[in-house]
Design a protein around this motif. Structure first.
Motif, PDB file in Angstrom:
ATOM      1  N   LEU A  27       0.837  -1.201   0.000  1.00 55.76           N
ATOM      2  CA  LEU A  27       0.000   0.000   0.000  1.00 55.76           C
ATOM      3  C   LEU A  27       0.875   1.255   0.000  1.00 55.76           C
ATOM      4  O   LEU A  27       1.836   1.364   0.755  1.00 55.76           O
ATOM      5  CB  LEU A  27      -0.919   0.002   1.220  1.00 55.76           C
ATOM      6  CG  LEU A  27      -2.018  -1.067   1.234  1.00 55.76           C
ATOM      7  CD1 LEU A  27      -2.742  -1.061   2.568  1.00 55.76           C
ATOM      8  CD2 LEU A  27      -3.001  -0.873   0.089  1.00 55.76           C
ATOM      9  N   ASN A  28       0.511   2.187  -0.855  1.00 50.74           N
ATOM     10  CA  ASN A  28       1.256   3.438  -0.973  1.00 50.74           C
ATOM     11  C   ASN A  28       0.867   4.431   0.116  1.00 50.74           C
ATOM     12  O   ASN A  28      -0.176   4.283   0.777  1.00 50.74           O
ATOM     13  CB  ASN A  28       0.992   4.087  -2.342  1.00 50.74           C
ATOM     14  CG  ASN A  28       1.685   3.349  -3.463  1.00 50.74           C
ATOM     15  OD1 ASN A  28       2.735   2.743  -3.269  1.00 50.74           O
ATOM     16  ND2 ASN A  28       1.100   3.405  -4.656  1.00 50.74           N
ATOM     17  N   ILE A  29       1.669   5.460   0.274  1.00 50.26           N
ATOM     18  CA  ILE A  29       1.300   6.562   1.148  1.00 50.26           C
ATOM     19  C   ILE A  29      -0.013   7.169   0.633  1.00 50.26           C
ATOM     20  O   ILE A  29      -0.164   7.445  -0.558  1.00 50.26           O
ATOM     21  CB  ILE A  29       2.410   7.624   1.177  1.00 50.26           C
ATOM     22  CG1 ILE A  29       3.645   7.067   1.886  1.00 50.26           C
ATOM     23  CG2 ILE A  29       1.932   8.901   1.862  1.00 50.26           C
ATOM     24  CD1 ILE A  29       4.842   7.991   1.845  1.00 50.26           C
ATOM     25  N   GLY A  30      -0.970   7.330   1.538  1.00 49.36           N
ATOM     26  CA  GLY A  30      -2.262   7.886   1.163  1.00 49.36           C
ATOM     27  C   GLY A  30      -3.208   6.905   0.506  1.00 49.36           C
ATOM     28  O   GLY A  30      -4.228   7.315  -0.062  1.00 49.36           O
ATOM     29  N   ALA A  31      -2.899   5.608   0.570  1.00 55.12           N
ATOM     30  CA  ALA A  31      -3.783   4.604  -0.032  1.00 55.12           C
ATOM     31  C   ALA A  31      -5.135   4.587   0.666  1.00 55.12           C
ATOM     32  O   ALA A  31      -5.262   4.933   1.846  1.00 55.12           O
ATOM     33  CB  ALA A  31      -3.136   3.224   0.030  1.00 55.12           C
ATOM     34  N   ARG A  32      -6.164   4.170  -0.080  1.00 57.69           N
ATOM     35  CA  ARG A  32      -7.507   4.050   0.462  1.00 57.69           C
ATOM     36  C   ARG A  32      -7.948   2.594   0.397  1.00 57.69           C
ATOM     37  O   ARG A  32      -7.729   1.914  -0.611  1.00 57.69           O
ATOM     38  CB  ARG A  32      -8.506   4.898  -0.343  1.00 57.69           C
ATOM     39  CG  ARG A  32      -8.330   6.409  -0.138  1.00 57.69           C
ATOM     40  CD  ARG A  32      -7.216   6.988  -0.990  1.00 57.69           C
ATOM     41  NE  ARG A  32      -7.572   6.959  -2.420  1.00 57.69           N
ATOM     42  CZ  ARG A  32      -6.680   7.093  -3.400  1.00 57.69           C
ATOM     43  NH1 ARG A  32      -5.381   7.244  -3.138  1.00 57.69           N
ATOM     44  NH2 ARG A  32      -7.077   7.088  -4.662  1.00 57.69           N
ATOM     45  N   VAL A  33      -8.576   2.135   1.493  1.00 60.74           N
ATOM     46  CA  VAL A  33      -8.994   0.735   1.591  1.00 60.74           C
ATOM     47  C   VAL A  33     -10.461   0.672   1.996  1.00 60.74           C
ATOM     48  O   VAL A  33     -10.792   0.683   3.192  1.00 60.74           O
ATOM     49  CB  VAL A  33      -8.126  -0.033   2.608  1.00 60.74           C
ATOM     50  CG1 VAL A  33      -8.535  -1.518   2.644  1.00 60.74           C
ATOM     51  CG2 VAL A  33      -6.641   0.104   2.286  1.00 60.74           C
ATOM     52  N   PRO A  34     -11.395   0.632   1.044  1.00 64.35           N
ATOM     53  CA  PRO A  34     -12.799   0.388   1.383  1.00 64.35           C
ATOM     54  C   PRO A  34     -12.944  -1.062   1.857  1.00 64.35           C
ATOM     55  O   PRO A  34     -12.417  -1.986   1.230  1.00 64.35           O
ATOM     56  CB  PRO A  34     -13.546   0.604   0.064  1.00 64.35           C
ATOM     57  CG  PRO A  34     -12.540   1.198  -0.880  1.00 64.35           C
ATOM     58  CD  PRO A  34     -11.188   0.806  -0.402  1.00 64.35           C
ATOM     59  N   VAL A  35     -13.649  -1.261   2.956  1.00 69.22           N
ATOM     60  CA  VAL A  35     -13.819  -2.604   3.530  1.00 69.22           C
ATOM     61  C   VAL A  35     -15.303  -2.934   3.571  1.00 69.22           C
ATOM     62  O   VAL A  35     -16.058  -2.344   4.346  1.00 69.22           O
ATOM     63  CB  VAL A  35     -13.218  -2.689   4.948  1.00 69.22           C
ATOM     64  CG1 VAL A  35     -13.374  -4.106   5.504  1.00 69.22           C
ATOM     65  CG2 VAL A  35     -11.756  -2.264   4.946  1.00 69.22           C
ATOM     66  N   CYS A  36     -15.723  -3.882   2.728  1.00 66.48           N
ATOM     67  CA  CYS A  36     -17.136  -4.277   2.735  1.00 66.48           C
ATOM     68  C   CYS A  36     -17.328  -5.693   3.256  1.00 66.48           C
ATOM     69  O   CYS A  36     -18.454  -6.142   3.448  1.00 66.48           O
ATOM     70  CB  CYS A  36     -17.746  -4.144   1.340  1.00 66.48           C
ATOM     71  SG  CYS A  36     -17.332  -5.472   0.200  1.00 66.48           S
ATOM     72  N   GLY A  37     -16.235  -6.426   3.496  1.00 66.78           N
ATOM     73  CA  GLY A  37     -16.369  -7.782   3.999  1.00 66.78           C
ATOM     74  C   GLY A  37     -15.015  -8.419   4.212  1.00 66.78           C
ATOM     75  O   GLY A  37     -13.997  -7.952   3.679  1.00 66.78           O
TER      76      GLY A  37
END
Length: 342
Positions: free
Chosen positions: A237-247
Protein backbone atom coordinates in the motif's frame (compact mmCIF):
# COMPACT_ATOMS: atom_id res chain seq x y z
CA UNK A 1 -40.72 -31.87 -4.87
CA UNK A 2 -44.35 -31.70 -6.08
CA UNK A 3 -45.98 -28.50 -4.95
CA UNK A 4 -49.50 -27.14 -5.03
CA UNK A 5 -50.31 -23.41 -5.05
CA UNK A 6 -51.61 -23.80 -1.48
CA UNK A 7 -48.18 -24.79 -0.12
CA UNK A 8 -45.40 -22.40 0.78
CA UNK A 9 -41.97 -23.97 1.09
CA UNK A 10 -39.51 -22.08 3.25
CA UNK A 11 -36.00 -22.70 4.50
CA UNK A 12 -35.37 -21.73 8.10
CA UNK A 13 -32.33 -21.59 10.37
CA UNK A 14 -32.32 -24.94 12.18
CA UNK A 15 -29.07 -24.55 14.15
CA UNK A 16 -26.29 -22.03 14.61
CA UNK A 17 -23.19 -23.05 12.65
CA UNK A 18 -20.10 -24.08 14.58
CA UNK A 19 -17.53 -22.85 12.11
CA UNK A 20 -18.52 -23.43 8.48
CA UNK A 21 -22.26 -23.98 7.91
CA UNK A 22 -23.49 -27.47 7.09
CA UNK A 23 -26.71 -28.70 5.51
CA UNK A 24 -27.93 -29.65 8.99
CA UNK A 25 -28.02 -25.97 9.94
CA UNK A 26 -30.99 -25.47 7.58
CA UNK A 27 -34.47 -26.98 7.53
CA UNK A 28 -37.04 -27.06 4.73
CA UNK A 29 -40.57 -26.51 6.02
CA UNK A 30 -44.02 -26.24 4.47
CA UNK A 31 -46.78 -23.87 5.47
CA UNK A 32 -50.01 -22.58 3.92
CA UNK A 33 -49.70 -19.80 1.36
CA UNK A 34 -50.80 -16.58 3.11
CA UNK A 35 -53.71 -14.46 1.92
CA UNK A 36 -53.22 -10.71 1.37
CA UNK A 37 -55.26 -8.20 3.34
CA UNK A 38 -56.10 -4.67 2.21
CA UNK A 39 -52.90 -2.81 1.32
CA UNK A 40 -50.89 -6.01 0.82
CA UNK A 41 -49.59 -8.06 -2.09
CA UNK A 42 -48.84 -11.76 -2.29
CA UNK A 43 -45.45 -12.39 -3.89
CA UNK A 44 -44.15 -15.51 -5.61
CA UNK A 45 -40.35 -15.69 -5.43
CA UNK A 46 -38.71 -16.09 -8.83
CA UNK A 47 -35.03 -15.45 -8.01
CA UNK A 48 -33.23 -15.50 -4.65
CA UNK A 49 -29.87 -13.80 -4.10
CA UNK A 50 -27.20 -15.56 -2.03
CA UNK A 51 -24.58 -13.31 -0.46
CA UNK A 52 -21.75 -13.69 2.10
CA UNK A 53 -23.46 -11.48 4.71
CA UNK A 54 -25.97 -14.28 5.31
CA UNK A 55 -23.32 -16.22 7.25
CA UNK A 56 -23.11 -13.44 9.82
CA UNK A 57 -26.88 -13.39 10.33
CA UNK A 58 -26.75 -17.09 11.25
CA UNK A 59 -24.55 -16.46 14.31
CA UNK A 60 -25.73 -15.08 17.63
CA UNK A 61 -23.15 -12.35 18.04
CA UNK A 62 -23.16 -8.56 17.84
CA UNK A 63 -23.26 -7.16 14.31
CA UNK A 64 -24.83 -4.37 12.26
CA UNK A 65 -28.09 -6.35 12.07
CA UNK A 66 -29.78 -8.64 14.59
CA UNK A 67 -29.11 -12.37 14.23
CA UNK A 68 -31.75 -14.66 12.83
CA UNK A 69 -33.74 -16.53 15.46
CA UNK A 70 -33.74 -20.30 15.32
CA UNK A 71 -36.70 -21.34 13.21
CA UNK A 72 -36.79 -18.01 11.36
CA UNK A 73 -36.85 -17.90 7.55
CA UNK A 74 -33.40 -17.23 6.09
CA UNK A 75 -33.04 -13.65 4.89
CA UNK A 76 -32.25 -12.67 1.32
CA UNK A 77 -32.92 -10.31 -1.53
CA UNK A 78 -35.44 -11.55 -4.08
CA UNK A 79 -37.10 -10.88 -7.38
CA UNK A 80 -40.76 -11.83 -7.13
CA UNK A 81 -43.92 -11.77 -9.18
CA UNK A 82 -47.12 -10.31 -7.76
CA UNK A 83 -49.67 -13.13 -7.81
CA UNK A 84 -52.43 -11.31 -5.90
CA UNK A 85 -52.76 -7.65 -5.01
CA UNK A 86 -54.86 -5.53 -2.68
CA UNK A 87 -52.39 -2.66 -3.00
CA UNK A 88 -53.12 0.32 -5.27
CA UNK A 89 -49.54 0.54 -6.63
CA UNK A 90 -49.07 -3.09 -7.70
CA UNK A 91 -50.92 -5.28 -10.13
CA UNK A 92 -51.01 -9.03 -10.59
CA UNK A 93 -48.11 -10.04 -12.83
CA UNK A 94 -45.78 -7.19 -11.83
CA UNK A 95 -42.13 -8.08 -11.24
CA UNK A 96 -40.62 -6.50 -8.13
CA UNK A 97 -37.42 -6.69 -6.13
CA UNK A 98 -37.58 -6.98 -2.37
CA UNK A 99 -36.47 -9.07 0.58
CA UNK A 100 -38.81 -12.05 0.66
CA UNK A 101 -36.07 -14.39 1.88
CA UNK A 102 -35.76 -18.14 1.35
CA UNK A 103 -39.38 -19.03 0.63
CA UNK A 104 -41.80 -19.49 -2.24
CA UNK A 105 -44.42 -16.96 -1.13
CA UNK A 106 -44.62 -13.96 1.18
CA UNK A 107 -46.83 -10.98 1.93
CA UNK A 108 -45.69 -7.38 1.58
CA UNK A 109 -47.17 -3.98 2.30
CA UNK A 110 -45.14 -2.63 -0.63
CA UNK A 111 -42.82 -0.36 1.33
CA UNK A 112 -39.62 -2.25 0.49
CA UNK A 113 -40.59 -3.20 -3.06
CA UNK A 114 -39.09 -1.76 -6.24
CA UNK A 115 -41.03 -2.26 -9.46
CA UNK A 116 -38.80 -3.69 -12.20
CA UNK A 117 -41.01 -3.04 -15.20
CA UNK A 118 -40.29 -4.85 -18.45
CA UNK A 119 -36.72 -6.11 -18.20
CA UNK A 120 -34.83 -8.81 -20.08
CA UNK A 121 -32.73 -9.67 -17.02
CA UNK A 122 -34.81 -9.36 -13.84
CA UNK A 123 -32.15 -11.21 -11.83
CA UNK A 124 -29.77 -8.28 -12.40
CA UNK A 125 -31.77 -6.49 -9.69
CA UNK A 126 -30.02 -8.85 -7.27
CA UNK A 127 -26.53 -8.22 -8.60
CA UNK A 128 -25.12 -5.51 -10.82
CA UNK A 129 -28.24 -3.31 -10.52
CA UNK A 130 -28.91 -4.17 -6.88
CA UNK A 131 -27.17 -4.47 -3.54
CA UNK A 132 -23.86 -6.03 -4.74
CA UNK A 133 -23.50 -3.50 -7.55
CA UNK A 134 -24.33 -0.64 -5.20
CA UNK A 135 -21.78 -1.98 -2.71
CA UNK A 136 -19.11 -1.97 -5.40
CA UNK A 137 -20.04 1.49 -6.69
CA UNK A 138 -20.24 3.23 -3.32
CA UNK A 139 -17.13 1.65 -1.81
CA UNK A 140 -14.96 2.29 -4.84
CA UNK A 141 -16.08 5.78 -5.83
CA UNK A 142 -16.96 7.35 -2.49
CA UNK A 143 -14.26 5.75 -0.33
CA UNK A 144 -11.63 4.46 -2.74
CA UNK A 145 -11.80 7.55 -4.97
CA UNK A 146 -9.60 6.12 -7.76
CA UNK A 147 -7.78 8.60 -9.96
CA UNK A 148 -6.64 8.08 -13.56
CA UNK A 149 -3.36 6.19 -13.65
CA UNK A 150 -3.60 4.86 -10.09
CA UNK A 151 -3.36 1.14 -9.29
CA UNK A 152 -6.51 -0.47 -7.91
CA UNK A 153 -6.41 -4.02 -6.54
CA UNK A 154 -9.63 -5.99 -6.19
CA UNK A 155 -10.05 -9.18 -4.18
CA UNK A 156 -12.59 -11.83 -5.24
CA UNK A 157 -12.43 -10.23 -8.67
CA UNK A 158 -14.81 -12.63 -10.42
CA UNK A 159 -17.50 -12.33 -7.74
CA UNK A 160 -20.62 -10.21 -7.61
CA UNK A 161 -18.94 -7.20 -6.00
CA UNK A 162 -15.34 -7.51 -7.15
CA UNK A 163 -16.21 -7.88 -10.82
CA UNK A 164 -18.12 -4.59 -10.76
CA UNK A 165 -15.41 -2.81 -8.75
CA UNK A 166 -12.75 -3.62 -11.33
CA UNK A 167 -14.82 -2.65 -14.35
CA UNK A 168 -15.85 0.68 -12.82
CA UNK A 169 -12.24 1.37 -11.83
CA UNK A 170 -11.23 0.84 -15.47
CA UNK A 171 -13.96 3.27 -16.55
CA UNK A 172 -12.38 5.82 -14.21
CA UNK A 173 -8.96 5.40 -15.84
CA UNK A 174 -7.23 3.25 -13.22
CA UNK A 175 -4.93 0.31 -13.76
CA UNK A 176 -6.68 -2.70 -12.22
CA UNK A 177 -5.22 -5.89 -10.78
CA UNK A 178 -7.68 -8.59 -9.79
CA UNK A 179 -7.25 -11.47 -7.37
CA UNK A 180 -9.31 -14.62 -7.89
CA UNK A 181 -9.27 -18.31 -7.03
CA UNK A 182 -8.04 -20.37 -9.97
CA UNK A 183 -6.76 -19.99 -13.51
CA UNK A 184 -10.21 -20.09 -15.13
CA UNK A 185 -11.49 -17.21 -13.02
CA UNK A 186 -8.35 -15.18 -13.64
CA UNK A 187 -8.63 -15.71 -17.38
CA UNK A 188 -12.28 -14.60 -17.32
CA UNK A 189 -11.45 -11.48 -15.30
CA UNK A 190 -8.85 -10.36 -17.84
CA UNK A 191 -10.42 -11.52 -21.11
CA UNK A 192 -14.09 -10.79 -20.41
CA UNK A 193 -14.08 -8.08 -17.76
CA UNK A 194 -11.09 -6.14 -19.02
CA UNK A 195 -8.85 -6.10 -15.93
CA UNK A 196 -5.18 -5.44 -16.70
CA UNK A 197 -4.01 -8.52 -14.81
CA UNK A 198 -5.43 -11.14 -12.44
CA UNK A 199 -3.52 -13.25 -9.95
CA UNK A 200 -4.45 -16.67 -8.58
CA UNK A 201 -4.60 -16.48 -4.80
CA UNK A 202 -3.97 -20.23 -4.59
CA UNK A 203 -0.56 -19.98 -6.29
CA UNK A 204 2.25 -20.63 -3.78
CA UNK A 205 4.05 -17.57 -5.16
CA UNK A 206 0.97 -15.33 -4.95
CA UNK A 207 2.47 -12.68 -2.66
CA UNK A 208 5.55 -12.24 -4.84
CA UNK A 209 3.44 -12.23 -8.01
CA UNK A 210 1.27 -9.46 -6.57
CA UNK A 211 4.36 -7.41 -5.75
CA UNK A 212 5.67 -7.92 -9.31
CA UNK A 213 2.28 -6.89 -10.74
CA UNK A 214 2.22 -3.67 -8.71
CA UNK A 215 5.76 -2.25 -9.06
CA UNK A 216 4.52 1.24 -8.19
CA UNK A 217 2.55 0.03 -5.17
CA UNK A 218 -1.20 -0.03 -4.56
CA UNK A 219 -3.31 3.13 -4.32
CA UNK A 220 -6.73 1.57 -3.73
CA UNK A 221 -7.38 -1.90 -2.33
CA UNK A 222 -11.03 -2.96 -2.28
CA UNK A 223 -11.26 -5.37 0.64
CA UNK A 224 -13.87 -8.10 0.79
CA UNK A 225 -11.74 -11.14 1.64
CA UNK A 226 -9.12 -10.58 4.36
CA UNK A 227 -6.80 -13.42 5.37
CA UNK A 228 -3.73 -14.19 3.31
CA UNK A 229 -4.84 -11.84 0.53
CA UNK A 230 -4.71 -8.83 2.83
CA UNK A 231 -1.37 -10.03 4.19
CA UNK A 232 0.06 -9.82 0.67
CA UNK A 233 -1.52 -6.43 -0.05
CA UNK A 234 -0.59 -4.62 3.16
CA UNK A 235 3.16 -4.04 2.53
CA UNK A 236 2.40 -2.79 -1.01
CA UNK A 237 0.00 0.00 0.00
CA UNK A 238 1.26 3.44 -0.97
CA UNK A 239 1.30 6.56 1.15
CA UNK A 240 -2.26 7.89 1.16
CA UNK A 241 -3.78 4.60 -0.03
CA UNK A 242 -7.51 4.05 0.46
CA UNK A 243 -8.99 0.73 1.59
CA UNK A 244 -12.80 0.39 1.38
CA UNK A 245 -13.82 -2.60 3.53
CA UNK A 246 -17.14 -4.28 2.74
CA UNK A 247 -16.37 -7.78 4.00
CA UNK A 248 -13.78 -10.28 5.23
CA UNK A 249 -15.16 -13.59 3.98
CA UNK A 250 -11.97 -15.46 4.88
CA UNK A 251 -12.89 -15.02 8.56
CA UNK A 252 -16.66 -15.50 8.60
CA UNK A 253 -16.37 -19.08 9.84
CA UNK A 254 -13.66 -18.38 12.45
CA UNK A 255 -14.46 -19.64 15.95
CA UNK A 256 -11.51 -17.84 17.55
CA UNK A 257 -8.76 -15.41 16.68
CA UNK A 258 -6.28 -16.90 14.20
CA UNK A 259 -3.08 -18.32 15.70
CA UNK A 260 0.28 -16.61 15.44
CA UNK A 261 1.91 -13.43 16.70
CA UNK A 262 -0.11 -10.30 17.44
CA UNK A 263 0.19 -8.26 14.24
CA UNK A 264 -2.03 -5.40 15.34
CA UNK A 265 0.92 -3.11 16.25
CA UNK A 266 2.43 -3.68 12.79
CA UNK A 267 -0.89 -2.91 11.10
CA UNK A 268 -1.45 0.25 13.13
CA UNK A 269 2.10 1.39 12.44
CA UNK A 270 1.67 0.97 8.67
CA UNK A 271 -1.69 2.77 8.73
CA UNK A 272 -0.03 5.64 10.61
CA UNK A 273 3.21 6.23 8.75
CA UNK A 274 1.69 5.64 5.31
CA UNK A 275 -1.38 7.76 6.18
CA UNK A 276 -3.70 5.02 4.91
CA UNK A 277 -7.47 5.45 5.08
CA UNK A 278 -9.20 2.13 5.77
CA UNK A 279 -12.95 2.56 6.08
CA UNK A 280 -15.58 -0.07 6.69
CA UNK A 281 -19.10 0.51 5.45
CA UNK A 282 -22.50 -1.16 5.48
CA UNK A 283 -24.34 -0.43 2.27
CA UNK A 284 -27.73 -0.30 4.02
CA UNK A 285 -26.65 3.04 5.47
CA UNK A 286 -26.40 4.66 2.05
CA UNK A 287 -29.61 3.79 0.17
CA UNK A 288 -31.46 7.02 0.96
CA UNK A 289 -28.92 9.32 -0.69
CA UNK A 290 -26.83 7.03 -2.84
CA UNK A 291 -28.98 4.48 -4.63
CA UNK A 292 -30.52 6.81 -7.25
CA UNK A 293 -27.19 8.05 -8.71
CA UNK A 294 -25.82 4.50 -8.59
CA UNK A 295 -28.83 3.09 -10.45
CA UNK A 296 -28.66 5.85 -13.06
CA UNK A 297 -24.97 5.32 -13.78
CA UNK A 298 -24.91 1.53 -13.56
CA UNK A 299 -28.02 1.07 -15.73
CA UNK A 300 -26.33 3.11 -18.46
CA UNK A 301 -23.03 1.22 -18.18
CA UNK A 302 -24.78 -2.15 -18.35
CA UNK A 303 -26.93 -1.09 -21.31
CA UNK A 304 -23.82 0.14 -23.15
CA UNK A 305 -21.92 -3.09 -22.43
CA UNK A 306 -19.32 -1.27 -20.32
CA UNK A 307 -20.09 -3.38 -17.24
CA UNK A 308 -20.68 -7.11 -17.64
CA UNK A 309 -21.85 -9.78 -15.23
CA UNK A 310 -21.64 -13.55 -14.95
CA UNK A 311 -24.34 -15.35 -12.97
CA UNK A 312 -23.89 -18.69 -11.19
CA UNK A 313 -27.45 -20.01 -11.07
CA UNK A 314 -28.67 -22.83 -8.85
CA UNK A 315 -32.09 -24.30 -9.65
CA UNK A 316 -34.60 -24.95 -6.89
CA UNK A 317 -35.18 -23.44 -3.47
CA UNK A 318 -34.15 -26.73 -1.86
CA UNK A 319 -30.63 -26.25 -3.27
CA UNK A 320 -30.08 -22.85 -1.64
CA UNK A 321 -28.25 -24.23 1.44
CA UNK A 322 -25.68 -26.11 -0.63
CA UNK A 323 -25.24 -23.08 -2.89
CA UNK A 324 -24.57 -20.78 0.09
CA UNK A 325 -22.07 -23.25 1.54
CA UNK A 326 -20.31 -23.36 -1.83
CA UNK A 327 -20.26 -19.56 -2.01
CA UNK A 328 -18.57 -19.32 1.39
CA UNK A 329 -16.00 -21.88 0.22
CA UNK A 330 -15.27 -19.92 -2.96
CA UNK A 331 -16.72 -22.55 -5.29
CA UNK A 332 -18.96 -20.10 -7.13
CA UNK A 333 -18.07 -18.45 -10.43
CA UNK A 334 -19.92 -15.14 -10.59
CA UNK A 335 -23.01 -13.86 -8.78
CA UNK A 336 -24.86 -16.70 -7.03
CA UNK A 337 -28.59 -16.68 -7.72
CA UNK A 338 -31.17 -19.36 -6.96
CA UNK A 339 -33.90 -19.75 -9.56
CA UNK A 340 -36.88 -20.57 -7.37
CA UNK A 341 -39.56 -20.48 -10.07
CA UNK A 342 -39.79 -19.96 -13.81
Amino acid sequence: MPQSPSTNRRIVLAARPQGAPTLQDFRLEEAPVPTPSEGQVLLRTVYLSLDPYMRGRMSDRPSYAPPLALGEVMVGGTVSRVVASKHPNFREGDLVSGTAGWQDYTLSDGQELMALGDTAHPSYALSVLGMPGFTAYHGLLNIGEPKPGETVVVASASGAVGAVVGQVAKLKGARVAGIAGGADKCRYVVEKLGFDICLDRYDPQFAQQLANACPGGIDVYYENVGGAVFDAVLPLLNIGARVPVCGIIAHYNDKALPPGPDRLPMLMNILLYKRIRAQGFIILDHYADGFAPFYRDMSAWVAEGKVKLREDIADGLENAPAALIGLLEGKNFGKVVVRVAE
